[in-house]
Design a protein around this motif. Structure first.
Motif, PDB file in Angstrom:
ATOM      1  N   GLY A 275       0.819  -1.203   0.000  1.00  0.00           N
ATOM      2  CA  GLY A 275       0.000   0.000   0.000  1.00  0.00           C
ATOM      3  C   GLY A 275       0.853   1.253   0.000  1.00  0.00           C
ATOM      4  O   GLY A 275       1.896   1.303   0.671  1.00  0.00           O
ATOM      5  N   SER A 305      -8.415  -1.577   0.313  1.00  0.00           N
ATOM      6  CA  SER A 305      -8.405  -0.830  -0.936  1.00  0.00           C
ATOM      7  C   SER A 305      -9.437   0.285  -0.951  1.00  0.00           C
ATOM      8  O   SER A 305      -9.531   1.023  -1.933  1.00  0.00           O
ATOM      9  CB  SER A 305      -8.654  -1.779  -2.118  1.00  0.00           C
ATOM     10  OG  SER A 305      -7.624  -2.737  -2.215  1.00  0.00           O
ATOM     11  N   PRO A 324      -5.643   3.951  -0.064  1.00  0.00           N
ATOM     12  CA  PRO A 324      -4.310   3.492  -0.468  1.00  0.00           C
ATOM     13  C   PRO A 324      -4.267   3.177  -1.954  1.00  0.00           C
ATOM     14  O   PRO A 324      -5.292   2.922  -2.590  1.00  0.00           O
ATOM     15  CB  PRO A 324      -4.140   2.210   0.352  1.00  0.00           C
ATOM     16  CG  PRO A 324      -5.538   1.671   0.422  1.00  0.00           C
ATOM     17  CD  PRO A 324      -6.448   2.863   0.504  1.00  0.00           C
ATOM     18  N   TYR A 325      -3.060   3.208  -2.490  1.00  0.00           N
ATOM     19  CA  TYR A 325      -2.808   2.727  -3.843  1.00  0.00           C
ATOM     20  C   TYR A 325      -2.176   1.343  -3.662  1.00  0.00           C
ATOM     21  O   TYR A 325      -0.990   1.231  -3.365  1.00  0.00           O
ATOM     22  CB  TYR A 325      -1.877   3.676  -4.588  1.00  0.00           C
ATOM     23  CG  TYR A 325      -2.464   5.067  -4.737  1.00  0.00           C
ATOM     24  CD1 TYR A 325      -3.333   5.365  -5.775  1.00  0.00           C
ATOM     25  CD2 TYR A 325      -2.158   6.070  -3.822  1.00  0.00           C
ATOM     26  CE1 TYR A 325      -3.884   6.635  -5.903  1.00  0.00           C
ATOM     27  CE2 TYR A 325      -2.692   7.341  -3.939  1.00  0.00           C
ATOM     28  CZ  TYR A 325      -3.551   7.616  -4.982  1.00  0.00           C
ATOM     29  OH  TYR A 325      -4.098   8.877  -5.098  1.00  0.00           O
ATOM     30  N   ALA A 326      -3.001   0.330  -3.801  1.00  0.00           N
ATOM     31  CA  ALA A 326      -2.552  -1.029  -3.500  1.00  0.00           C
ATOM     32  C   ALA A 326      -1.790  -1.624  -4.668  1.00  0.00           C
ATOM     33  O   ALA A 326      -1.929  -1.200  -5.825  1.00  0.00           O
ATOM     34  CB  ALA A 326      -3.751  -1.912  -3.159  1.00  0.00           C
TER      35      ALA A 326
END
Length: 503
Positions: A275, A305, A324-326
């Protein structure tokens, strides 16, 4: 220097692997229940609370079901199911009770050092989602655990709640939000450090830069752990015996159970998910947002996410966090090894892992796409929440690693399971917590599950002592509105979380 424990000496009563919030919570409870038990903690890193518990490695949300859409669902008949949100809220009320008791006992410091009041909001776009949120609010606000929740589809009202959500937003765009001012922001890293600081004075041995490299069962049923000590560039291997072993080490916990070779771990695997977040420290921007605002996660993605725009309070300073940018990362821990995932594959979990991947190809593609997404695309996602966001105000940071549970399933072969799960041996001599969110927020409830599974003969003796810390243990706050309101008011007062209007 850590104590030079050799095999053959009197074993510890308890060994905890991992120096995060789970191990800290279990140690606190065990020291309250059995003060004479010997406890040792082994942490791989030089400091405790430095992996997923660290402040900037998680979103700091005190998960209470107030804003997370994945805790509610729509039934085929159109009714809204809030059972999961109610269950999570009840668990967080136990967490608040424990923290309040520890503050009153002087074990934890001033509440504002680790928890602060922060409204929790949900934001949706489009007519269908607005309609769903309205119906969801009607059901949730009718329950006494969520009676402070408010709904609005009016742009001006939402702008009063959280100005960044509406500034420069296109006129006529259907949006709606709910807001609950009883939410909180938690610094789990600080909380973990304060717990371990107290435990040191209670004769709990806390060994850092120590990695458990192997486990085997002794003839008397205890466990022997092979531990590597790393000091000044040297590595020394020693053996430690324990009557009970607990792994509260994130994804590393699966490796511990596999090393132990217990049959209960058969069929389990993990899908590691990385993340990253955008962080803003510009005071001019930070002061315009005081809330944790959660949106809707893409279909089929893990709860972590869910996009959210958060106010964080760390070391007394405020900042904003978005993400988050997973993505896919083979490590089980942020400071783990790229061989973690491949090395965890066993004959018994190949089929579940293969079936899970086959059934979740859209999720895998999404995770890969987020890894490869440009900064421009990442900013575009942020501007769905804050249309006026300026790229110069935001920097990318890497969060902690999460590992989602994969387990055997008779129908699908293998499934991806969200949430957390306690896996223990049949004799209760070793246990671990697998999974992720809402783990830290509900750590006391998870640890209680460990105690119930692993120490059943102590249950009758321990429950009155546990109620000294968590008075409503065993009572459903969901079915006792008066007790729920009294309990929430008391813990809010002790923790400085009195509901307040800020817009």
């Amino acid at each position: 220097m850590p104590m030079k424990t050799q095999a053959g000496l009197r074993p510890y009563d308890v060994v905890l692997i991992g120096g995060g919030i789970m191990s800290a919570t279990l140690a606190i409870l065990l020291k309250h229940l059995e003060p004479t038990w010997t406890i040792a903690v082994f942490e791989r890193l030089p400091e405790v609370g430095a992996e997923a518990s660290a402040a900037w490695h998680n979103a700091g949300t005190g998960h209470a079901g107030l804003c997370e859409l994945n805790y509610t669902s729509e039934n085929p008949d159109g009714t809204i199911d809030i059972d999961k949100a109610v269950a999570v809220n009840e668990q967080f009320q136990l967490t608040r009770q424990l923290w309040a008791a520890l503050v009153e006992a002087g074990i934890l410091g001033k509440p504002e050092t680790f928890i602060n009041p922060m409204p929790h909001m949900t934001l949706v776009h489009g007519r269908e989602e607005v309609d769903f949120l309205r119906r969801r609010h009607e059901v949730m606000s009718g329950h006494h655990l969520f009676e402070n929740m408010r709904f609005s589809d009016d742009l001006d009202t939402i702008g009063q709640w959280a100005p960044l959500l509406t500034r420069d937003r296109a006129a006529g765009e259907p949006i709606a939000a709910t807001r609950d001012i009883t939410g909180s922001d938690v610094d789990f890293g600080e909380l973990t450090e304060q717990m371990f600081h107290h435990l040191r004075w209670q004769d709990v041995e806390i060994h850092r830069s120590c990695e458990v490299r192997g486990l085997r069962r002794n003839n008397d049923g205890t466990w022997q752990l092979r531990v590597d000590w790393r000091t000044d560039g040297d590595r020394l291997t020693r053996k430690v015996d324990a009557r009970f072993v607990f792994a509260g080490a994130g994804g590393w916990a699966l490796k511990v159970l596999q090393k132990a070779g217990i049959p209960e771990v058969r069929g389990y695997g993990l899908l590691p998910v990385s993340g990253r977040f955008l962080r803003c420290d510009n005071p001019a921007v930070v002061e315009r947002h005081e809330a944790k605002v959660y949106g809707k996660a893409p279909a089929g993605t893990p709860p972590m996410s869910m996009p959210h725009l958060d106010t964080r309070v760390v070391d007394g300073r405020r900042a904003l966090l978005f993400g988050p940018y997973a993505g896919v990362n083979p490590k089980f821990l942020k400071k783990g090894s790229i061989l973690d995932a491949p090395a965890s594959v066993r004959r018994h979990n190949i089929a579940p892992l293969t079936a899970m991947l086959k059934d979740n190809l859209p999720l895998i593609r999404l995770l890969v796409s987020q890894v490869t997404a440009t900064r421009k695309k990442k900013m575009a996602v942020l501007r769905e929440f804050a249309p006026s966001a300026n790229a110069e105000d935001w920097t990318m940071i890497t969060a902690g690693q999460r590992a989602q549970i994969v387990k055997a399933d008779p129908e699908h072969g293998g499934v991806l399971q969200f949430g957390t799960e306690v896996v223990a041996s049949h004799d209760g001599s070793i246990a671990a917590v697998l999974g992720a969110s809402p783990g830290a927020s509900t750590a006391p409830s998870i640890v209680l599950d460990v105690l119930h599974q692993c120490f059943p003969r102590y249950r009758r003796i321990w429950e009155p002592r546990l109620r000294e810390l968590m008075p409503t243990l065993g009572v459903s706050l969901a079915h006792d509105a008066r007790l729920a309101r009294q309990t929430m008011a008391r813990t809010a007062e002790v923790l400085g979380l009195q509901a307040r209007s800020i817009g």
